[in-house]
Design a protein around this motif. Sequence first.
Motif, PDB file in Angstrom:
ATOM      1  N   ARG A 325      43.143 -29.546  97.222  1.00 29.25           N
ATOM      2  CA  ARG A 325      42.996 -28.962  98.553  1.00 29.25           C
ATOM      3  C   ARG A 325      42.305 -27.607  98.455  1.00 29.25           C
ATOM      4  O   ARG A 325      42.511 -26.870  97.489  1.00 29.25           O
ATOM      5  CB  ARG A 325      44.363 -28.817  99.237  1.00 29.25           C
ATOM      6  CG  ARG A 325      45.023 -30.142  99.587  1.00 29.25           C
ATOM      7  CD  ARG A 325      46.277 -29.915 100.417  1.00 29.25           C
ATOM      8  NE  ARG A 325      47.332 -29.291  99.634  1.00 29.25           N
ATOM      9  CZ  ARG A 325      48.286 -29.957  98.982  1.00 29.25           C
ATOM     10  NH1 ARG A 325      48.300 -31.280  99.002  1.00 29.25           N
ATOM     11  NH2 ARG A 325      49.215 -29.314  98.308  1.00 29.25           N
ATOM     12  N   LYS A 326      41.514 -27.296  99.463  1.00 23.34           N
ATOM     13  CA  LYS A 326      40.759 -26.050  99.442  1.00 23.34           C
ATOM     14  C   LYS A 326      41.645 -24.879  99.870  1.00 23.34           C
ATOM     15  O   LYS A 326      42.333 -24.931 100.886  1.00 23.34           O
ATOM     16  CB  LYS A 326      39.551 -26.156 100.371  1.00 23.34           C
ATOM     17  CG  LYS A 326      38.655 -27.348 100.013  1.00 23.34           C
ATOM     18  CD  LYS A 326      37.246 -26.895  99.805  1.00 23.34           C
ATOM     19  CE  LYS A 326      36.348 -28.060  99.362  1.00 23.34           C
ATOM     20  NZ  LYS A 326      36.325 -29.176 100.306  1.00 23.34           N
ATOM     21  N   ASP A 327      41.576 -23.823  99.076  1.00 22.02           N
ATOM     22  CA  ASP A 327      42.302 -22.595  99.337  1.00 22.02           C
ATOM     23  C   ASP A 327      41.291 -21.506  99.700  1.00 22.02           C
ATOM     24  O   ASP A 327      40.080 -21.722  99.645  1.00 22.02           O
ATOM     25  CB  ASP A 327      43.119 -22.198  98.103  1.00 22.02           C
ATOM     26  CG  ASP A 327      43.907 -23.377  97.541  1.00 22.02           C
ATOM     27  OD1 ASP A 327      44.643 -24.010  98.320  1.00 22.02           O
ATOM     28  OD2 ASP A 327      43.749 -23.685  96.345  1.00 22.02           O
ATOM     29  N   ILE A 328      41.783 -20.334 100.074  1.00 20.30           N
ATOM     30  CA  ILE A 328      40.899 -19.251 100.491  1.00 20.30           C
ATOM     31  C   ILE A 328      41.288 -17.977  99.747  1.00 20.30           C
ATOM     32  O   ILE A 328      42.445 -17.542  99.800  1.00 20.30           O
ATOM     33  CB  ILE A 328      40.972 -19.009 102.011  1.00 20.30           C
ATOM     34  CG1 ILE A 328      40.666 -20.309 102.770  1.00 20.30           C
ATOM     35  CG2 ILE A 328      39.993 -17.902 102.423  1.00 20.30           C
ATOM     36  CD1 ILE A 328      40.913 -20.216 104.268  1.00 20.30           C
ATOM     37  N   VAL A 329      40.320 -17.397  99.058  1.00 21.66           N
ATOM     38  CA  VAL A 329      40.510 -16.137  98.346  1.00 21.66           C
ATOM     39  C   VAL A 329      39.870 -15.016  99.161  1.00 21.66           C
ATOM     40  O   VAL A 329      38.763 -15.171  99.684  1.00 21.66           O
ATOM     41  CB  VAL A 329      39.904 -16.203  96.934  1.00 21.66           C
ATOM     42  CG1 VAL A 329      39.947 -14.834  96.252  1.00 21.66           C
ATOM     43  CG2 VAL A 329      40.652 -17.233  96.092  1.00 21.66           C
ATOM     44  N   VAL A 330      40.570 -13.886  99.269  1.00 25.60           N
ATOM     45  CA  VAL A 330      40.114 -12.754 100.067  1.00 25.60           C
ATOM     46  C   VAL A 330      40.395 -11.469  99.298  1.00 25.60           C
ATOM     47  O   VAL A 330      41.413 -11.371  98.596  1.00 25.60           O
ATOM     48  CB  VAL A 330      40.837 -12.707 101.438  1.00 25.60           C
ATOM     49  CG1 VAL A 330      40.338 -11.561 102.289  1.00 25.60           C
ATOM     50  CG2 VAL A 330      40.665 -14.029 102.183  1.00 25.60           C
ATOM     51  N   VAL A 331      39.502 -10.487  99.418  1.00 28.73           N
ATOM     52  CA  VAL A 331      39.763  -9.161  98.861  1.00 28.73           C
ATOM     53  C   VAL A 331      40.092  -8.195  99.990  1.00 28.73           C
ATOM     54  O   VAL A 331      39.809  -8.444 101.158  1.00 28.73           O
ATOM     55  CB  VAL A 331      38.562  -8.633  98.052  1.00 28.73           C
ATOM     56  CG1 VAL A 331      38.342  -9.466  96.803  1.00 28.73           C
ATOM     57  CG2 VAL A 331      37.294  -8.583  98.909  1.00 28.73           C
TER      58      VAL A 331
END
Length: 413
Positions: A325-331
């Motif tokens: 499943r696609k996850d989301i990385v954020v800074v």
Amino acid sequence: MKYQLFKISLGVIAGALCLNSVSAGSDSLQPLAVGMEAKGEPWVSNVRIADLNQDGLPDILACEGRLNQVSWLRQESPGVFEESIIAELAPGPVFTEIVDLNDDGLMDVLVACMGIVIPNNGRIGSVLLLENQGDGTFEQSTLLQDVPRVTYVTWGDLNGDGLKDLVVGAFGFFDGEIRWMENLGNNTFKSHPLLDLSGTIHAPVCDVDGDGDLDIVALVSQDWEEIHVFENDGAGNFEGRVAYGALNKDFGSSGLCVADVDDDGSIDIVYTNGDGLDYSTPGPRSWHGLQWLRNDGTGQFEYRRIADLPGAHSPLVVDYDGDGRKDIVVVSAYNDWSSPDAVSLVCYLQMANKEFEKTVLAHEPTHLISVDGADMDGDGQVEFVTGAFMYYPPFDNISRVTYWDRPLSSKNR
């Protein structure tokens, strides 16, 4: 229109176009400083991963907005990088795109330049071409100049003639624009205006409506805080509409990427609002965070707020934990860096019910404004690269370009 002195909306310098997702394991990351040592407080406005010399090892491109430089961090062996400056007269570079523009088999670099990163309404923006000479050097030329401060450039065949056209977004300040540039051959282009609003941050191309041609999705901040969709008829004629608009005119839009988040075959929009320079005192605001605009398959979108995150920037879609499943990385670029609890790198893991669960990956380095990800060393896991924009204190955890590796223990299982 906003007149705040500190308005820069540095989401423009954090670009993330993530049509292709990557897979990663669930182990912790090890941050490693790579490239040259920092000179003062770095303004690394953008990092991109690309195999620029096509040797099978992905490299890093980094824009330094204060020093007016574009650097190539060439990966010599897994995790070992050698940095060289490939453009040292780039006026306020904030975004790069990689393309073989002249079809000679060598990867060239397009550079979006603001002129200067701090607010200015002059027509000082430009698009540079760094043409790969095949010997590790690049010949610099200008494809567009004397326009409002340019924050984004990408490419695609927009009119079906087989040539690589360009899409350019100009943030400007009071004035801004979006245009597509029709490729006429021999690095000459004809401009077609699409929008004359200030505040464009990103404008990636993708097939929004599933009709087989390339459309444009644009995040426009400043006083608008809107996402615009320009649907293509296949011949380069675009019809624009607003797909989403925030009611809060201080929303602080900061970054956008396009990806099929839920694997239903339609391209969705993921975007952040975390600009900390909308205000006289830079820093986080309670409404900063991450959202997902889910495509219903026809180019219409359903808004979903995923999470609150102070200073959220540079959304990147990956399969971080390897579950398919696609996850989301954020800074986080603008946070309360005097607090030990402030986070700088976060992953939102997608659960089976399409909800997201927050996983904090790092609290430092701080002031991270750009992130990109790929399998950098061929181990089947995603590594990340981040860039730090050290604009306001405290400067206790100064970094420049950071390579986030996987521990050896996880690779040798």
